[in-house]
Design a protein around this motif. Structure first.
Motif, PDB file in Angstrom:
ATOM      1  N   ASN A  20       0.459  -0.921   0.018  1.00 43.27           N
ATOM      2  CA  ASN A  20      -0.030  -0.238   0.399  1.00 43.27           C
ATOM      3  C   ASN A  20       0.146   1.156  -0.446  1.00 43.27           C
ATOM      4  OD1 ASN A  20      -0.960   2.549   2.023  1.00 43.27           O
ATOM      5  ND2 ASN A  20      -2.678   1.166   1.028  1.00 43.27           N
ATOM      6  N   TYR A  21       2.094   1.319   0.472  1.00 43.56           N
ATOM      7  CA  TYR A  21       2.542   2.449   0.881  1.00 43.56           C
ATOM      8  C   TYR A  21       3.551   2.440  -0.530  1.00 43.56           C
ATOM      9  CZ  TYR A  21       1.038   4.872   4.645  1.00 43.56           C
ATOM     10  OH  TYR A  21       0.476   6.024   5.680  1.00 43.56           O
ATOM     11  N   VAL A  22       3.976   1.421  -0.939  1.00 46.48           N
ATOM     12  CA  VAL A  22       5.170   1.331  -1.943  1.00 46.48           C
ATOM     13  C   VAL A  22       4.240   2.339  -2.788  1.00 46.48           C
ATOM     14  CG1 VAL A  22       6.046   0.133  -3.866  1.00 46.48           C
ATOM     15  CG2 VAL A  22       6.547  -0.336  -1.337  1.00 46.48           C
ATOM     16  N   ASP A  23       3.036   1.482  -3.002  1.00 44.57           N
ATOM     17  CA  ASP A  23       2.152   2.658  -4.396  1.00 44.57           C
ATOM     18  C   ASP A  23       2.119   3.912  -4.316  1.00 44.57           C
ATOM     19  OD1 ASP A  23       2.224  -0.095  -4.643  1.00 44.57           O
ATOM     20  OD2 ASP A  23       0.250  -1.001  -4.881  1.00 44.57           O
ATOM     21  N   GLY A 139       2.854  -1.864  11.227  1.00 44.14           N
ATOM     22  CA  GLY A 139       4.853  -1.538  10.543  1.00 44.14           C
ATOM     23  C   GLY A 139       5.016  -2.189   8.990  1.00 44.14           C
ATOM     24  N   GLY A 140       3.840  -2.132   8.510  1.00 41.51           N
ATOM     25  CA  GLY A 140       3.719  -1.995   6.535  1.00 41.51           C
ATOM     26  C   GLY A 140       4.038  -0.920   6.015  1.00 41.51           C
ATOM     27  N   ALA A 141       3.971   0.042   6.485  1.00 41.05           N
ATOM     28  CA  ALA A 141       3.535   1.068   5.885  1.00 41.05           C
ATOM     29  C   ALA A 141       4.885   1.837   5.738  1.00 41.05           C
ATOM     30  CB  ALA A 141       2.560   1.659   6.450  1.00 41.05           C
ATOM     31  N   ILE A 277      12.466   4.290   7.656  1.00 36.58           N
ATOM     32  CA  ILE A 277      13.524   2.842   8.501  1.00 36.58           C
ATOM     33  C   ILE A 277      13.274   3.133   9.936  1.00 36.58           C
ATOM     34  CG2 ILE A 277      15.312   1.716   9.021  1.00 36.58           C
ATOM     35  CD1 ILE A 277      15.864   2.360   6.327  1.00 36.58           C
ATOM     36  N   ALA A 278      13.206   4.625  10.608  1.00 36.24           N
ATOM     37  CA  ALA A 278      13.086   4.910  11.655  1.00 36.24           C
ATOM     38  C   ALA A 278      12.273   4.561  11.948  1.00 36.24           C
ATOM     39  CB  ALA A 278      13.596   6.039  11.708  1.00 36.24           C
ATOM     40  N   GLY A 279      11.107   5.247  10.750  1.00 36.98           N
ATOM     41  CA  GLY A 279       9.342   4.893  11.364  1.00 36.98           C
ATOM     42  C   GLY A 279       8.940   3.263  11.615  1.00 36.98           C
ATOM     43  N   ALA A 280       9.591   2.203  10.990  1.00 35.74           N
ATOM     44  CA  ALA A 280       9.548   1.211  10.881  1.00 35.74           C
ATOM     45  C   ALA A 280       9.764   0.734  12.582  1.00 35.74           C
ATOM     46  CB  ALA A 280       9.865   0.651   9.530  1.00 35.74           C
ATOM     47  N   ILE A 281      10.830   1.271  12.311  1.00 36.12           N
ATOM     48  CA  ILE A 281      11.326   0.988  14.081  1.00 36.12           C
ATOM     49  C   ILE A 281      10.664   0.981  15.195  1.00 36.12           C
ATOM     50  CG2 ILE A 281      13.332   1.052  15.308  1.00 36.12           C
ATOM     51  CD1 ILE A 281      15.356   0.742  13.319  1.00 36.12           C
ATOM     52  N   GLY A 282       9.845   2.608  15.128  1.00 41.25           N
ATOM     53  CA  GLY A 282       9.497   2.916  16.209  1.00 41.25           C
ATOM     54  C   GLY A 282       8.222   1.745  15.872  1.00 41.25           C
ATOM     55  N   GLN A 283       7.199   2.280  14.600  1.00 40.54           N
ATOM     56  CA  GLN A 283       5.716   1.376  14.507  1.00 40.54           C
ATOM     57  C   GLN A 283       5.664  -0.239  15.103  1.00 40.54           C
ATOM     58  OE1 GLN A 283       3.139   2.153  11.858  1.00 40.54           O
ATOM     59  NE2 GLN A 283       2.040   1.140  13.905  1.00 40.54           N
ATOM     60  N   LEU A 284       6.857  -0.995  14.979  1.00 44.97           N
ATOM     61  CA  LEU A 284       6.518  -1.813  16.024  1.00 44.97           C
ATOM     62  C   LEU A 284       7.450  -1.848  17.381  1.00 44.97           C
ATOM     63  CD1 LEU A 284       7.058  -5.379  16.110  1.00 44.97           C
ATOM     64  CD2 LEU A 284       9.324  -4.876  15.088  1.00 44.97           C
ATOM     65  N   LEU A 285       8.517  -0.902  17.952  1.00 47.81           N
ATOM     66  CA  LEU A 285       8.914  -0.491  19.446  1.00 47.81           C
ATOM     67  C   LEU A 285       7.801  -0.515  20.609  1.00 47.81           C
ATOM     68  CD1 LEU A 285      12.090   1.069  18.737  1.00 47.81           C
ATOM     69  CD2 LEU A 285      11.930  -1.339  20.593  1.00 47.81           C
ATOM     70  N   GLY A 286       6.196   0.706  19.447  1.00 43.83           N
ATOM     71  CA  GLY A 286       5.445   1.055  20.520  1.00 43.83           C
ATOM     72  C   GLY A 286       4.479   0.389  20.907  1.00 43.83           C
ATOM     73  N   SER A 287       4.282  -0.596  19.710  1.00 42.51           N
ATOM     74  CA  SER A 287       3.413  -1.184  19.693  1.00 42.51           C
ATOM     75  C   SER A 287       3.830  -2.537  21.403  1.00 42.51           C
ATOM     76  CB  SER A 287       3.207  -2.543  18.542  1.00 42.51           C
ATOM     77  OG  SER A 287       3.092  -2.496  17.697  1.00 42.51           O
ATOM     78  N   ILE A 288       5.235  -3.218  21.086  1.00 40.05           N
ATOM     79  CA  ILE A 288       5.332  -3.720  21.727  1.00 40.05           C
ATOM     80  C   ILE A 288       5.511  -2.240  23.485  1.00 40.05           C
ATOM     81  CG2 ILE A 288       7.528  -5.026  23.223  1.00 40.05           C
ATOM     82  CD1 ILE A 288       8.658  -4.939  20.180  1.00 40.05           C
ATOM     83  N   ILE A 289       5.972  -1.370  24.287  1.00 41.28           N
ATOM     84  CA  ILE A 289       6.051  -0.282  24.433  1.00 41.28           C
ATOM     85  C   ILE A 289       4.279  -0.417  25.013  1.00 41.28           C
ATOM     86  CG2 ILE A 289       6.000   1.308  25.580  1.00 41.28           C
ATOM     87  CD1 ILE A 289       8.487   1.707  23.363  1.00 41.28           C
ATOM     88  N   ILE A 290       3.398  -0.544  24.067  1.00 46.58           N
ATOM     89  CA  ILE A 290       2.032   0.136  24.386  1.00 46.58           C
ATOM     90  C   ILE A 290       1.270  -1.444  25.721  1.00 46.58           C
ATOM     91  CG2 ILE A 290      -0.597  -0.123  24.033  1.00 46.58           C
ATOM     92  CD1 ILE A 290       0.307   1.160  21.354  1.00 46.58           C
ATOM     93  N   ASP A 291       1.779  -2.728  24.837  1.00 44.35           N
ATOM     94  CA  ASP A 291       1.578  -3.673  25.166  1.00 44.35           C
ATOM     95  C   ASP A 291       2.084  -3.827  26.945  1.00 44.35           C
ATOM     96  OD1 ASP A 291      -0.138  -5.152  23.741  1.00 44.35           O
ATOM     97  OD2 ASP A 291       1.140  -6.176  22.679  1.00 44.35           O
ATOM     98  N   TYR A 292       3.437  -4.052  26.807  1.00 46.75           N
ATOM     99  CA  TYR A 292       4.360  -3.688  28.277  1.00 46.75           C
ATOM    100  C   TYR A 292       3.307  -2.965  29.311  1.00 46.75           C
ATOM    101  CZ  TYR A 292       8.232  -3.950  31.042  1.00 46.75           C
ATOM    102  OH  TYR A 292       9.125  -3.442  32.900  1.00 46.75           O
ATOM    103  N   ILE A 293       3.337  -1.966  29.101  1.00 48.33           N
ATOM    104  CA  ILE A 293       2.946  -1.064  29.907  1.00 48.33           C
ATOM    105  C   ILE A 293       1.207  -1.582  30.394  1.00 48.33           C
ATOM    106  CG2 ILE A 293       2.041   1.616  30.187  1.00 48.33           C
ATOM    107  CD1 ILE A 293       4.010   2.172  28.363  1.00 48.33           C
ATOM    108  N   TYR A 294       0.432  -1.929  29.652  1.00 56.13           N
ATOM    109  CA  TYR A 294      -0.641  -2.100  30.069  1.00 56.13           C
ATOM    110  C   TYR A 294      -0.180  -4.159  30.557  1.00 56.13           C
ATOM    111  CZ  TYR A 294      -5.147  -5.141  29.699  1.00 56.13           C
ATOM    112  OH  TYR A 294      -6.068  -6.082  30.000  1.00 56.13           O
TER     113      TYR A 294
END
Length: 429
Positions: A20-23, A139-141, A277-294
């Motif tokens: 989607n984001y490549v296109d 994170g695919g975006a 590239i930084a955005g892809a790392i941030g996307q995944l880390l953000g999700s992990i951080i959210i689940d960890y805080i919960y």
């Protein structure tokens, strides 16, 4: 965990979002070439970029609504076919008007993807994994954005920009064929999903069928009554600020690097890839951080909000400062940090919707919020083009994007609330 069949669905949605984001980003990367080919003014370039979001915003809601009614499998597969078709037809554009029309219909096709992804995750993923799964899918975006910049730049120079769009369209048709084979609307509908996995996905659900936390779980509410809530409007403002900033980067940053920082097309391809590239790392880390805080606090909505508000404010600061630097290294560095923070909080909107909205309204609510927030995509590229053409520089465009992101963060901080859910229990939404 990743051996369960549901992660095949997550993988397909990750690839779908990447494509989607490549296109989508391909036009922004190819735009400096098209500007010369069709002799486009900055304002005309902005209109072409904005035309995508007219169709996109409309079908955010239509796609989300249909995912509730007919199921996400059909909606997602059909959307991929439509946008891949018009991605390929972009190669046939021959002037400003034809580009405008093709991009409009291309937006129709891409519109359903995010709300439909959210609906699919709600059907397939248990709450303890949901933020991570949504983060992987979305994170695919940024991965797609990162790949698009160098691929489209080099392919356009090597084979012509027309061939690039045709190839991307063919890849989309292949994805759609695989999706129809491996997916289902719900895990219980798929023959390869075990009863044990279905039970794991559905275990611990608590019905929220009302807009009020204390109301009866059996009360049904309309979509209109949900979207009229103050907290939904505040969440919409947050996503508007996020989207405006993201789409400003997506649509204009490559041209900014060529126009204001005087990079070649090849150099731009590499430079524009770094923030993604930084955005892809941030996307995944953000999700992990959210689940960890919960898991640590047991506070479902808090785990989403603290990440959203903090990171969106930091992203706004970085983007605003980018408008005042005078060299390409500083500009790319600030945007890289800013996009990382932007994507750290990107998952939170969809997780919050799932936390506070009844299950049978998740698709429609997701689509409505996404559609209204994506009005930013209609306005932003054109406003940016007008500002650049009027002022002769990009500073005011960066400041405007940063200001809207800051307003959105404050709206979420003060007005988004929801039902309190005990630790280790799930909201059915």
């Amino acid at each position: 965990m990743f051996k369960k069949y549901r992660w095949n669905i997550v993988l397909m949605l990750f690839l779908g979002n990447a494509l989607n984001y490549v296109d989508r980003t391909a036009m922004s990367v190819a735009l400096p070439i098209l500007n010369k080919r069709f002799e486009l003014t900055p304002f005309e370039s902005g209109l072409i970029l904005s035309s995508f979001f007219v169709g996109y915003a409309l079908f955010n809601f239509v796609g989300g609504y249909l995912s509730d009614k007919v199921g996400p499998k059909k909606v997602m597969g059909s959307a991929m076919v439509v946008w891949s078709l018009f991605c390929g037809l972009t190669a046939g554009a021959y002037n400003f008007v034809s580009l405008l029309i093709v991009r409009l219909f291309f937006g129709f096709g891409e519109g359903p993807i995010t709300a439909t992804t959210n609906k699919t995750m709600n059907n397939w993923i248990p709450v303890k994994e949901r933020a991570t799964a949504v983060g992987i899918c979305n994170g695919g975006a940024p991965v797609g954005g990162a790949l698009s910049a160098p691929i489209v730049a080099f392919a356009s120079l090597a084979w012509g920009w027309e061939a690039t769009f045709i190839i991307l369209g063919v890849i989309g048709f292949i994805w759609a064929l695989v999706w129809w084979k491996v997916s289902a609307d719900k895990p219980e509908d798929h023959p390869m999903v075990s009863k044990e996995e279905v039970a794991e996905i559905n275990a611990g659900r608590i019905e929220i069928a009302s807009t009020e936390p204390t109301a009866s779980a059996q009360v049904k509410v309309s979509l209109l009554s949900i979207i009229k809530q103050k907290r939904i409007f505040a969440l919409l403002l947050g996503m508007f600020g996020y989207n405006y900033t993201l789409f400003f980067f997506l649509t204009w940053f490559p041209t900014y690097l060529v126009d204001a920082r005087h990079l070649s097309i090849k150099e731009m391809g590499f430079a524009a890839m770094i923030p993604w590239i930084a955005g892809a790392i941030g996307q995944l880390l953000g999700s992990i951080i959210i689940d960890y805080i919960y898991r640590k606090t047991g506070k479902l909505l808090f785990s989403r909000k603290v990440v959203l508000v903090t990171c969106l404010m930091l992203a706004a600061l970085c983007v605003g400062l980018t408008g005042f630097v005078n060299d390409v290294v500083s500009a790319v560095s600030l945007m890289t940090v800013g996009i990382c923070f932007l994507y750290l909080q990107a998952t939170t909107y969809w997780a919050i919707i799932q936390d506070i909205v009844p299950r049978d309204r998740v698709g429609g609510t997701s689509g409505f919020i996404h559609a209204m927030a994506n009005v930013s995509g209609i306005l932003g590229p054109s406003i940016t083009g007008w500002l650049v053409q009027t002022t002769g520089q990009y500073t005011s465009a960066f400041v405007l994007a940063a200001s809207l992101a800051m307003i959105g963060a404050l709206a979420v901080a003060f007005f988004v609330n929801g039902p309190k859910v005990p630790k280790n229990q799930e909201v059915i939404v």
